[in-house]
Motif scaffolding. Structure first.
Motif, short mmCIF file in Angstrom:
data_model
loop_
_atom_site.label_atom_id
_atom_site.label_comp_id
_atom_site.label_asym_id
_atom_site.label_seq_id
_atom_site.Cartn_x
_atom_site.Cartn_y
_atom_site.Cartn_z
N GLU A 1 15.11 9.33 -6.61
CA GLU A 1 14.54 8.69 -5.30
C GLU A 1 13.05 8.86 -4.93
N ALA A 2 12.69 10.26 -5.03
CA ALA A 2 11.37 10.37 -4.70
C ALA A 2 10.20 9.78 -5.43
N PHE A 3 10.46 9.87 -6.68
CA PHE A 3 9.51 9.01 -7.51
C PHE A 3 9.72 7.65 -7.44
N LEU A 4 10.76 7.09 -7.37
CA LEU A 4 11.03 5.70 -7.31
C LEU A 4 10.19 5.37 -6.08
N LYS A 5 10.37 5.90 -4.85
CA LYS A 5 9.68 5.44 -3.89
C LYS A 5 8.04 5.63 -3.87
N SER A 6 7.50 6.82 -4.60
CA SER A 6 6.34 6.78 -4.73
C SER A 6 5.78 5.70 -5.55
N ILE A 7 6.46 4.98 -6.37
CA ILE A 7 5.88 3.95 -7.42
C ILE A 7 6.11 2.64 -6.46
N VAL A 8 7.18 2.41 -5.42
CA VAL A 8 7.06 1.37 -4.57
C VAL A 8 5.81 1.42 -3.79
N ARG A 9 5.61 2.48 -3.19
CA ARG A 9 4.44 2.54 -2.31
C ARG A 9 3.25 2.12 -2.82
N LYS A 10 2.83 2.52 -4.32
CA LYS A 10 1.80 2.20 -5.10
C LYS A 10 1.67 0.51 -5.19
N ILE A 11 2.85 -0.02 -5.66
CA ILE A 11 2.94 -1.39 -5.74
C ILE A 11 2.66 -2.30 -4.51
N LEU A 12 3.18 -1.89 -3.37
CA LEU A 12 3.10 -2.34 -2.04
C LEU A 12 1.55 -2.32 -1.60
N ARG A 13 0.94 -0.97 -1.88
CA ARG A 13 -0.40 -1.09 -1.62
C ARG A 13 -1.37 -2.08 -2.34
N VAL A 14 -0.97 -2.05 -3.53
CA VAL A 14 -1.82 -3.34 -4.41
C VAL A 14 -1.53 -4.50 -3.97
N LEU A 15 -0.13 -4.67 -3.48
CA LEU A 15 0.02 -6.27 -2.97
C LEU A 15 -0.94 -6.49 -1.71
N LYS A 16 -0.94 -5.38 -0.79
CA LYS A 16 -1.71 -5.49 0.38
C LYS A 16 -3.16 -5.73 0.17
N GLU A 17 -3.69 -4.91 -0.69
CA GLU A 17 -5.00 -5.14 -1.12
C GLU A 17 -5.31 -6.61 -1.67
N THR A 18 -4.26 -7.10 -2.69
CA THR A 18 -4.59 -8.58 -3.04
C THR A 18 -4.40 -9.59 -1.91
N LYS A 19 -3.41 -9.49 -0.99
CA LYS A 19 -3.18 -10.15 0.13
C LYS A 19 -4.53 -10.28 1.03
#
Length: 229
Positions: free
Chosen positions: A130-148
């Motif tokens: 789960e720790a690795f999964l959550k780290s990837i999720v946070r990276k994706i969300l950061r990209v989404l926020k930057e694009t938004k």
């Protein structure tokens, strides 16, 4: 009910900007290369049935004397491609998938025609947690926020923010929070509260055999999956 803030013309322009920006940021963040994706695959198990048997559109290819299917998902194809193309640990691919899902439930977010980014990354066996999964999720969300944030500078009317502080919750925990709501209403309620949510363990049965949503069992680890809401 969803109300559009842009004209159809500006919506098309905005989609192109978002796709180009998100593509570049995601590739850089996750170390991905762009590859071309098939629209057809042979009827040999590579396509995804989305948890619904015989859901893919299929037909006979006379030239190959084979039956083929319109792509519904590239989940399995991407893993085959990673091996075939010679990718290594912590390298990956992404593609712009075009698919037809004839049995999709239609609403403001879902269509019979699917145009979406699809990506896959080679990870180590020790990363299956789960720790690795959550780290990837946070990276994706950061990209989404930057694009938004970028699209907001071009179309200021798109005022909604993406909260980079994401809330993690399992499908079972969500059910017990809102047992009187259906699955989509539960998603709307938790997202209304936290703005950014990662809903984990989708497909797992809970509470007398109930489950949040369908997930294919032949490639998806139901204990290490989820949706960003």
């Amino acid at each position: 009910m969803y109300q559009t803030k842009l004209t159809i013309k500006d919506t098309q322009k905005a989609i192109k900007i978002v796709k180009d920006d998100f593509e570049n940021r995601l590739a850089k963040s996750l170390n991905l290369d762009r590859v071309s994706a098939p629209i057809l695959v042979l009827k040999d198990g590579v396509n995804d049935d989305l948890g619904i048997e015989n859901s893919a559109l299929s037909f006979y290819l006379e030239a190959l004397d084979e039956h083929a299917e319109i792509v519904q998902s590239l989940a399995k194809w991407k893993r085959i491609a990673l091996k075939k193309y010679g990718y290594h640990l912590y390298e990956g691919i992404y593609t712009d998938m075009n698919a037809i899902r004839q049995k999709e439930t239609l609403d403001q977010l879902h269509s019979l025609y699917v145009d979406q980014w699809d990506w896959e990354l080679i990870i180590d066996e020790k990363d299956q947690n789960e720790a690795f999964l959550k780290s990837i999720v946070r990276k994706i969300l950061r990209v989404l926020k930057e694009t938004k944030d970028k699209i907001k500078t071009i179309y200021p009317v798109l005022t909604d923010e993406i909260n980079e502080e994401i809330h993690f919750i399992t499908s079972e925990e969500l059910y017990f929070l809102y047992p009187n709501l259906d699955s989509k209403a539960r998603e709307r309620e938790i997202t209304r509260q936290f703005k950014s949510v990662f809903l984990m363990k989708i497909g797992v049965n809970f509470a007398e055999g109930l489950r949040h949503d369908l997930r294919a069992a032949d490639y998806d680890n139901w204990n290490l999956n989820g949706d960003i809401l």
